[in-house]
Design an enzyme around this catalytic site. Structure first.
Site, PDB file in Angstrom:
ATOM      1  CD  GLU A 163      38.427  47.739  63.888  1.00 35.55           C
ATOM      2  OE1 GLU A 163      37.258  48.013  63.442  1.00 35.55           O
ATOM      3  OE2 GLU A 163      38.277  47.965  65.020  1.00 35.55           O
ATOM      4  CD  GLU A 374      40.144  50.864  67.755  1.00 37.20           C
ATOM      5  OE1 GLU A 374      39.342  49.750  68.282  1.00 37.20           O
ATOM      6  OE2 GLU A 374      40.003  51.394  66.680  1.00 37.20           O
TER       7      GLU A 374
HETATM    8  C1  LIG Z   1      32.167  48.491  65.203  1.00 35.19           C
HETATM    9  C2  LIG Z   1      32.654  49.711  66.454  1.00 35.19           C
HETATM   10  C3  LIG Z   1      31.734  49.711  67.328  1.00 35.19           C
HETATM   11  O1  LIG Z   1      30.743  50.929  67.417  1.00 35.19           O
HETATM   12  O2  LIG Z   1      31.384  49.123  68.365  1.00 35.19           O
HETATM   13  O3  LIG Z   1      33.885  48.684  67.256  1.00 35.19           O
HETATM   14  C4  LIG Z   1      34.807  48.760  67.962  1.00 35.19           C
HETATM   15  C5  LIG Z   1      35.350  50.090  67.597  1.00 35.19           C
HETATM   16  O4  LIG Z   1      35.583  50.154  66.418  1.00 35.19           O
HETATM   17  C6  LIG Z   1      37.118  51.488  66.115  1.00 35.19           C
HETATM   18  O5  LIG Z   1      37.851  51.308  65.020  1.00 35.19           O
HETATM   19  C7  LIG Z   1      35.644  52.007  65.385  1.00 35.19           C
HETATM   20  O6  LIG Z   1      36.424  53.314  65.250  1.00 35.19           O
HETATM   21  C8  LIG Z   1      34.954  52.448  66.556  1.00 35.19           C
HETATM   22  O7  LIG Z   1      34.192  54.115  65.910  1.00 35.19           O
HETATM   23  C9  LIG Z   1      34.564  51.176  67.175  1.00 35.19           C
HETATM   24  O8  LIG Z   1      33.575  50.575  66.678  1.00 35.19           O
END
Ligand SMILES: C[C@@]1(C(=O)O)OC[C@H]2O[C@@H](O)[C@H](O)[C@@H](O)[C@H]2O1
Length: 469
Positions: A163, A374
């Site tokens: 990301e 993810e």
């Molecule tokens: C911003 C956020 C969230 O907290 O919902 O998005 C979904 C998820 O993405 C991941 O790549 C991050 O490592 C994880 O911490 C999450 O981070």
């Protein structure tokens, strides 16, 4: 119909969010070790000093993954455990931990899917300009080669970066991630370029080692759609896709940046300082990418807004993609729609948006192999009679897996699905409030683990290879 036999059912985590042991066994200090302790930066001052103590409890956690029947575990390596100062000496204890983690996965037949960079950067590099300094890109390539050589006999699936838009966008535009800079578009684009260069160089090194695994990169997949049929809003959606998707996938898969964006960067003075050698490295290695990883949570619905202010206030909450925000360049705004459904954190739930977006990617990039690296529901899970009854998460994942199966049937080259997250873990900006896991972690009772309802559901889906979906 079942999912294909070579389709991987997995789940994911990230080093800073699960490991803890922030200063053990020779690990160097990272940007997040420092940033998370700055007043007001994280929810309730939470940080990854302990997280869920995966560093000491990984055997217990992987045993639970095996009980679930998990086919693959996506986790990230903390760079500062391997090279504590970023590009100096290797830390043997760091290698030892990840060798043990990988071997524990293989003991149960779980395929390790390794992310090299999931936002925790050695502090020495952050303090020397981070991703706006070519040094960091060169250091990443050195770090990647150490990992390939040490783990590559057993690890055959590599993701370079997770990301990029999040750590560069939140780091240099919204100030919500390290280094906490706001509205610096020049630094933002420069950082993305050095990340893409570092990726291409790492791909080249990986291929030269002839380990015959696969390597790719994972991006947020945020397909943009117009709120209505008005031409200005349709153009705004295309503009959003150029900046949020094509800027990220073109340099990887085409080996060059989208001309629409390059032209505008030149007009605005935001063009990165790039060299012919760097641009040639992107071009030379584009064909060597084995896959792209998609972190899909939601689409965005956009409408054109007048060329507004380029400098905007950002809150911790508004920095994580909730609709209603103007784009960084003031060209469009995301909109919360009355006829859509949203999570507690304001993210739209749209499996159809994912399917339509997958076809957009296929139209632009052809038959590139893809993994959903993810997808999951961030929620505050209901607890009934001491059981975590996370039915909303089951419904969310079920609907998205149905779309994944349909996409495969429509010719999309999808080869795996990694739920975020395998276990409840530290959210960067939402502490432990925003749960994603199949496994609950009790912060009131020694971080004890507990299977949620979704644990048993996903186990059944894996066993039956999703035949009922
Ligand atoms: C911003 C956020 C969230 O907290 O919902 O998005 C979904 C998820 O993405 C991941 O790549 C991050 O490592 C994880 O911490 C999450 O981070």
């Amino acid at each position: 119909m079942k999912f294909p036999h070579d389709f991987l059912f997995g789940a994911a985590s990230a080093s800073y969010q699960v490991e803890g042991a922030w200063n053990e066994d020779g690990k160097g200090v990272t940007n997040w070790d420092v940033f998370s302790k700055l007043p007001g930066k994280t929810f309730e001052g939470t940080n990854g000093d302990v997280a869920i103590d995966h560093y000491h409890r990984y055997k217990e956690d992987i045993k639970l993954m095996a009980e679930m029947g998990l086919e693959s575990y996506r986790f990230s390596v903390s760079w500062a455990r391997i090279l504590p100062t970023g590009d100096g000496e290797v830390n043997a204890k760091g290698l030892e931990f990840y060798n043990n983690l990988i071997n524990e996965c293989l003991k149960y037949g779980i395929v390790p899917f390794v992310t090299l960079y999931h936002w925790d950067l050695p502090l020495t590099l952050e303090e020397d300009g981070g991703w706006t300094n070519r040094r960091t890109a060169d250091a990443f390539v050195k770090y990647a080669e150490v990992c390939f050589r040490e783990f590559g006999d057993r690890v055959k699936h590599w993701i370079t970066f997770n990301e990029t838009v999040m750590f560069t966008g939140l780091g240099y535009l919204k100030g919500a991630h390290p280094p906490g800079i706001t509205n610096d578009e020049k630094k933002y684009f420069q950082a993305t370029h050095y990340v893409f260069y570092a990726h291409a160089k790492a791909v080249e090194v990986y291929k030269s080692l002839k380990q015959y695994g696969e390597i790719g990169i994972t991006h947020v997949f945020l397909p943009a759609y117009s709120v209505d049929g008005k031409q200005a809003n349709i153009v705004a959606a295309q503009h959003a896709n150029e900046y949020e998707t094509f800027w990220y996938y073109d340099p990887i898969l085409k080996g060059e940046y989208p001309s629409y964006v390059v032209k505008q960067l030149e007009e605005k003075g935001w063009t990165p300082s790039w060299t012919e050698e760097e641009l040639d490295t992107l071009k030379r290695n584009a064909e060597s990418n084995d896959f792209i990883g998609l972190n899909y949570y939601q689409p965005i619905r956009v409408e054109r807004i007048a060329e507004g202010s380029l400098a905007m206030e950002h809150s911790r909450e508004s920095s994580t993609l909730a609709p209603g925000n103007p784009s960084f360049d003031g060209y469009y705004r995301t909109v919360k729609m009355n006829d859509k459904t949203y999570t507690k954190w304001g993210w739209e739930i749209s499996p159809q948006g994912f399917l339509d977006g997958l076809h957009m990617l296929k139209d632009r990039y052809g038959d590139i192999k893809m993994y959903v690296t993810e997808n999951g529901l961030g929620d505050e899970d209901p607890i009934i009679d001491n059981e975590i009854v996370d039915v909303p998460r089951i419904k969310y994942i079920e609907e998205h897996l149905k779309v994944v199966k349909r996409a495969i049937g429509e010719g999309i080259n999808l080869k795996g699905y990694y739920a975020w997250s395998v276990i409840d873990l530290l959210s960067w900006l939402n502490g432990y409030k925003k749960q994603y896991g199949f496994i609950y972690v009790d912060h009131a009772d020694n971080l004890n683990r507990k299977k949620k309802l979704s644990f048993h559901w996903y186990k059944h889906i894996i066993e039956t290879r999703g035949e009922e979906l």
